[in-house]
Enzyme design. Structure first.
Site, PDB file in Angstrom:
ATOM      1  N   GLU A   1       0.837  -1.221   0.000  1.00  0.00           N
ATOM      2  CA  GLU A   1       0.000   0.000   0.000  1.00  0.00           C
ATOM      3  C   GLU A   1       0.860   1.255   0.000  1.00  0.00           C
ATOM      4  O   GLU A   1       0.504   2.256   0.616  1.00  0.00           O
ATOM      5  CB  GLU A   1      -0.919   0.022   1.230  1.00  0.00           C
ATOM      6  CG  GLU A   1      -2.283  -0.555   1.017  1.00  0.00           C
ATOM      7  CD  GLU A   1      -2.770  -0.413  -0.393  1.00  0.00           C
ATOM      8  OE1 GLU A   1      -2.754   0.711  -0.909  1.00  0.00           O
ATOM      9  OE2 GLU A   1      -3.154  -1.423  -0.977  1.00  0.00           O
TER      10      GLU A   1
HETATM   11  C1  LIG Z   1       2.740  -9.770   0.267  1.00  0.00           C
HETATM   12  C2  LIG Z   1       2.513  -8.641  -0.671  1.00  0.00           C
HETATM   13  C3  LIG Z   1       1.216  -8.302  -1.029  1.00  0.00           C
HETATM   14  C4  LIG Z   1       0.992  -7.274  -1.941  1.00  0.00           C
HETATM   15  N1  LIG Z   1      -0.292  -7.005  -2.362  1.00  0.00           N
HETATM   16  C5  LIG Z   1      -0.471  -6.164  -3.418  1.00  0.00           C
HETATM   17  C6  LIG Z   1      -1.765  -6.024  -4.030  1.00  0.00           C
HETATM   18  O1  LIG Z   1      -2.746  -6.607  -3.583  1.00  0.00           O
HETATM   19  N2  LIG Z   1      -1.873  -5.232  -5.133  1.00  0.00           N
HETATM   20  C7  LIG Z   1      -0.811  -4.575  -5.676  1.00  0.00           C
HETATM   21  O2  LIG Z   1      -0.971  -3.892  -6.672  1.00  0.00           O
HETATM   22  N3  LIG Z   1       0.424  -4.664  -5.102  1.00  0.00           N
HETATM   23  C8  LIG Z   1       0.613  -5.452  -3.995  1.00  0.00           C
HETATM   24  N4  LIG Z   1       1.858  -5.578  -3.436  1.00  0.00           N
HETATM   25  C9  LIG Z   1       2.950  -4.797  -3.978  1.00  0.00           C
HETATM   26  C10 LIG Z   1       3.380  -3.670  -3.039  1.00  0.00           C
HETATM   27  O3  LIG Z   1       2.377  -2.704  -2.946  1.00  0.00           O
HETATM   28  C11 LIG Z   1       4.726  -3.137  -3.544  1.00  0.00           C
HETATM   29  O4  LIG Z   1       5.689  -4.140  -3.291  1.00  0.00           O
HETATM   30  C12 LIG Z   1       5.103  -1.821  -2.895  1.00  0.00           C
HETATM   31  O5  LIG Z   1       4.233  -0.801  -3.295  1.00  0.00           O
HETATM   32  C13 LIG Z   1       6.538  -1.405  -3.235  1.00  0.00           C
HETATM   33  O6  LIG Z   1       6.802  -1.539  -4.594  1.00  0.00           O
HETATM   34  P1  LIG Z   1       8.100  -2.359  -5.047  1.00  0.00           P
HETATM   35  O7  LIG Z   1       8.104  -3.649  -4.340  1.00  0.00           O
HETATM   36  O8  LIG Z   1       8.158  -2.385  -6.516  1.00  0.00           O
HETATM   37  O9  LIG Z   1       9.299  -1.515  -4.475  1.00  0.00           O
HETATM   38  P2  LIG Z   1      10.026  -0.267  -5.208  1.00  0.00           P
HETATM   39  O10 LIG Z   1       9.022   0.636  -5.786  1.00  0.00           O
HETATM   40  O11 LIG Z   1      11.078  -0.810  -6.103  1.00  0.00           O
HETATM   41  O12 LIG Z   1      10.694   0.453  -3.963  1.00  0.00           O
HETATM   42  C14 LIG Z   1      11.863  -0.078  -3.315  1.00  0.00           C
HETATM   43  C15 LIG Z   1      12.248   0.850  -2.165  1.00  0.00           C
HETATM   44  O13 LIG Z   1      12.610   2.126  -2.690  1.00  0.00           O
HETATM   45  C16 LIG Z   1      11.858   3.157  -2.065  1.00  0.00           C
HETATM   46  N5  LIG Z   1      11.495   4.167  -3.076  1.00  0.00           N
HETATM   47  C17 LIG Z   1      11.006   3.939  -4.302  1.00  0.00           C
HETATM   48  N6  LIG Z   1      10.772   5.109  -4.912  1.00  0.00           N
HETATM   49  C18 LIG Z   1      11.120   6.091  -4.074  1.00  0.00           C
HETATM   50  C19 LIG Z   1      11.101   7.517  -4.116  1.00  0.00           C
HETATM   51  N7  LIG Z   1      10.649   8.163  -5.188  1.00  0.00           N
HETATM   52  N8  LIG Z   1      11.523   8.193  -3.029  1.00  0.00           N
HETATM   53  C20 LIG Z   1      11.951   7.538  -1.934  1.00  0.00           C
HETATM   54  N9  LIG Z   1      12.007   6.211  -1.836  1.00  0.00           N
HETATM   55  C21 LIG Z   1      11.589   5.483  -2.884  1.00  0.00           C
HETATM   56  C22 LIG Z   1      10.626   2.491  -1.481  1.00  0.00           C
HETATM   57  O14 LIG Z   1      10.160   3.164  -0.328  1.00  0.00           O
HETATM   58  C23 LIG Z   1      11.124   1.094  -1.164  1.00  0.00           C
HETATM   59  O15 LIG Z   1      11.640   1.057   0.151  1.00  0.00           O
HETATM   60  C24 LIG Z   1       2.099  -6.565  -2.483  1.00  0.00           C
HETATM   61  C25 LIG Z   1       3.393  -6.894  -2.089  1.00  0.00           C
HETATM   62  C26 LIG Z   1       3.612  -7.923  -1.226  1.00  0.00           C
HETATM   63  C27 LIG Z   1       5.025  -8.285  -0.871  1.00  0.00           C
END
Ligand SMILES: Cc1cc2nc3c(=O)[nH]c(=O)nc-3n(C[C@H](O)[C@H](O)[C@H](O)COP(=O)(O)OP(=O)(O)OC[C@H]3O[C@@H](n4cnc5c(N)ncnc54)[C@H](O)[C@@H]3O)c2cc1C
Length: 591
Positions: free
Chosen positions: A441
């Protein structure tokens, strides 16, 4: 095996004595929510949580979900029967509009019920929780036709909902998403693409699954301005409302993960699946934000819920586990050692969790009350003020309650010593389950940026000024109260520091945006401390009017918060005012 007792009396105290729900009787739905009705609902939710969902928490963790070769997913044993009870009890729709089969009761009721369900079994509670978020998005943005076709079944719970944003190459940065939507002559769209990490994407609990999917239409602008939202059902729905042919969406695999094993986390493949537009083309993020905001508050509640259940078990254990003698002298001479609850350091941990839980529950209820006003008031100004408030508090509730919620599960685990690390007592499951709430989220770093980068400046700072004014007015009106002085004085000092940090951003972040980024997490936590402190002040005020043991304990807990937790605002302020220099000074190659 961990136990759980839903804090019904605590919730009733907040609703009746702190927030005086009876004063909102003019809002639609509130008149039906008499104190007796609310109590009956909460006691029933408590029973379901304690007797049905809690025993399944361990089962869900151990068994997890299983995907079969045909793409179907089996949930852990007992989940189907428990979910049937959720549907039969009408729990998903208690606050949904009556025209779609809901009960129209205040959101405050749903928030408490969801806390109970999440404490008992977070992985399970996500199935109905996501459905509630999808319902909110459809109510606000879907066409009447889509609403009539899908909402009654979703409100009833026989169809569940999901949110599909994340793709392999994009999570936070949704502007990069690639899933495609091609318009068909009949007005529907064909959706093609791969979504990952989709919670409850496939399972065996409901007759149909309604996916809300972000995708790009042909020729849409690049970035977030070219994203649209679609409703894509697992099974197409016939004219008579019955479930029809299978749509082109399937679960490619499910993830092995750290916690919430009972919730299926799916790779969802869309292969020219039929979908319908929700809202306007290219305004999909706007529509999805309704679901995301709802879900962010729900995830904040998950943080509180895990902290609460972990605390309850740690408190029981601390009274039973015999180790060492109290440094102030033996307390239980008839026993071979004193229970560890006599040790101040164990007390510190218990009080930290307890002080957080009591105020966090109040903060969530306060926000839910604002949501009720924002959605139900007849007065446009009142609606806008409540909406401002909710927007401001959403990243705080999501970020702070899940960071602290996780930290508290670790504190509770620590009270068990080595017995907390092994699986038998179930404490390590709370730690593993709570961890995800900090990530999904919108990761908590993104919540902090949302607060500092967007919410503070929104409408010329209208929301944050209203928050400051409210707390200031509260303090001023009670300035002469001797009995409240010990709570109000520290709150006033912390508020002044928060205002100072806000000014610092105004003066230092425009010229150098890294100053805002580097201080954002500290600011979010500082804001959280002040908001929780405000809640403790209001709890203490309500408790001084009572003389029972619970009220006396609340005063001690509020004092602990003011003396031992709220002063952390000074550290956050110092970090914020240090700026981005030392944070950003090293070149990338140095890492
Ligand atoms: C168990 C689980 C359930 C989930 N359920 C859903 C779901 O139902 N629907 C759905 O759509 N998604 C879902 N997700 C996905 C989840 O919402 C994402 O994993 C999350 O939003 C982070 O995206 P990412 O993993 O690509 O990390 P990234 O976007 O690659 O981010 C990696 C890190 O970099 C930081 N970061 C990235 N951009 C910036 C910035 N501009 N400034 C500062 N820091 C930054 C982030 O804070 C994070 O710590 C789920 C994930 C898991 C693991």
């Amino acid at each position: 095996m961990p136990t759980y007792k839903a804090p019904v009396d605590e919730a009733l105290f907040l609703l009746n004595d702190v927030f005086h729900l009876e004063r909102y009787g003019n809002l639609p739905g509130f008149a039906d929510a008499s104190a007796d009705t609310v109590e009956a609902i909460l006691r029933e939710a408590a029973k379901l949580s304690e007797e049905t969902l809690t025993p399944l928490n361990r089962v869900g963790d151990e068994q997890g979900c299983t995907r079969h070769a045909d793409g179907s997913v089996k949930t852990p044993e007992g989940f189907k029967e428990a979910y049937r009870q959720i549907v039969e009890g009408g729990w998903i729709g208690i606050s949904a509009p009556e025209e779609f089969g809901g009960q129209g009761l205040p959101a405050t009721n749903t928030v408490i019920v969801n806390e109970f369900f999440c404490s008992a079994n977070m992985a399970f509670a996500m199935y109905p929780g996501l459905t509630q978020g999808a319902i909110a998005a459809l109510i606000t943005h879907a066409s009447q036709e889509l609403k009539e076709k899908y909402l009654p079944k979703m409100v009833e719970g026989s169809w569940t909902g999901t949110m599909n944003l994340t793709e392999p190459h994009c999570g936070t940065d949704l502007g990069m998403l690639r899933s495609k939507a091609v318009k068909q002559p009949d007005g529907s769209y064909k959706i093609t693409g791969t979504k990952i990490f989709i919670s409850a994407g496939e399972h065996d609990l409901s007759d149909n699954i309604v996916h809300l999917v972000l995708a790009r239409t042909e020729g849409a602008p690049a970035g977030t301005k070219g994203i649209s939202l679609f409703l894509v059902p697992k099974f197409l729905v016939n004219e008579d409302g019955s479930v029809g042919a299978r749509n082109g969406v399937s679960c490619g695999s499910i993830e092995e993960k750290m916690g919430i094993h009972g919730n299926s986390t799916c790779v969802m493949n869309y292969d020219a699946a039929t979908g319908w537009l929700i809202g306007e083309e290219n305004r999909g993020l706007n529509a999805m934000f309704v679901m995301m905001n709802e879900a962010r508050l729900g995830v904040g509640v998950q943080g509180l819920a895990q902290s609460e259940v972990a605390y309850q078990n740690a408190a029981i254990y601390a009274k039973e586990r015999l180790q060492g003698r109290a440094i102030s002298g033996t307390k239980f001479p008839d026993k071979p050692a004193d229970p560890i609850i006599v040790h101040p350091d164990v007390r510190r941990a218990l009080m930290t969790m307890r002080a957080f839980n009591e105020a966090a529950r109040a903060l969530v209820l306060w926000a839910a009350l604002k949501a009720d006003v924002a959605h139900r008031s007849q007065d446009a100004k009142e609606r806008q003020a409540a909406d401002d408030h909710l927007s401001l508090l959403t990243p705080v509730i999501k970020g702070v309650l899940t960071d602290k919620g996780f930290a508290n599960t670790v504190l509770a685990q620590q009270i068990y010593g080595g017995h907390g690390y092994i699986a038998e007592h179930g404490m390590e499951q709370f730690v593993r389950d709570a961890r995800i709430a900090m990530i999904y989220e919108g990761a908590n770093g993104i919540q902090a940026l949302d607060l500092v980068g967007r919410k503070l400046a929104m409408n010329g700072g209208r929301a944050v000024m209203a928050f400051f004014n409210e707390v200031q007015a509260y303090l001023k009106e009670r300035a002469e109260s001797d009995s409240l002085n010990e709570y109000l004085k520290p709150l006033g000092a912390a508020l002044a520091q928060l205002q100072q940090a806000t000014m610092w951003f105004m003066n230092n972040a425009m010229a150098r945006p890294d100053n805002a980024g580097a201080g954002s997490t500290d600011y979010m936590h500082m804001f959280g401390l002040v908001a929780l402190g405000y809640m403790h002040a209001r709890i203490a005020e309500a408790a001084t009017a009572k003389s029972d043991d619970a009220a006396k304990a609340r005063l001690v807990t509020a004092r602990f918060f003011m003396q031992r937790m709220l002063p952390e605002t000074a550290t956050h302020l110092a970090r914020i005012e240090a700026g981005a220099d030392s944070v950003m000074a090293l070149p990338v190659e140095a890492f």
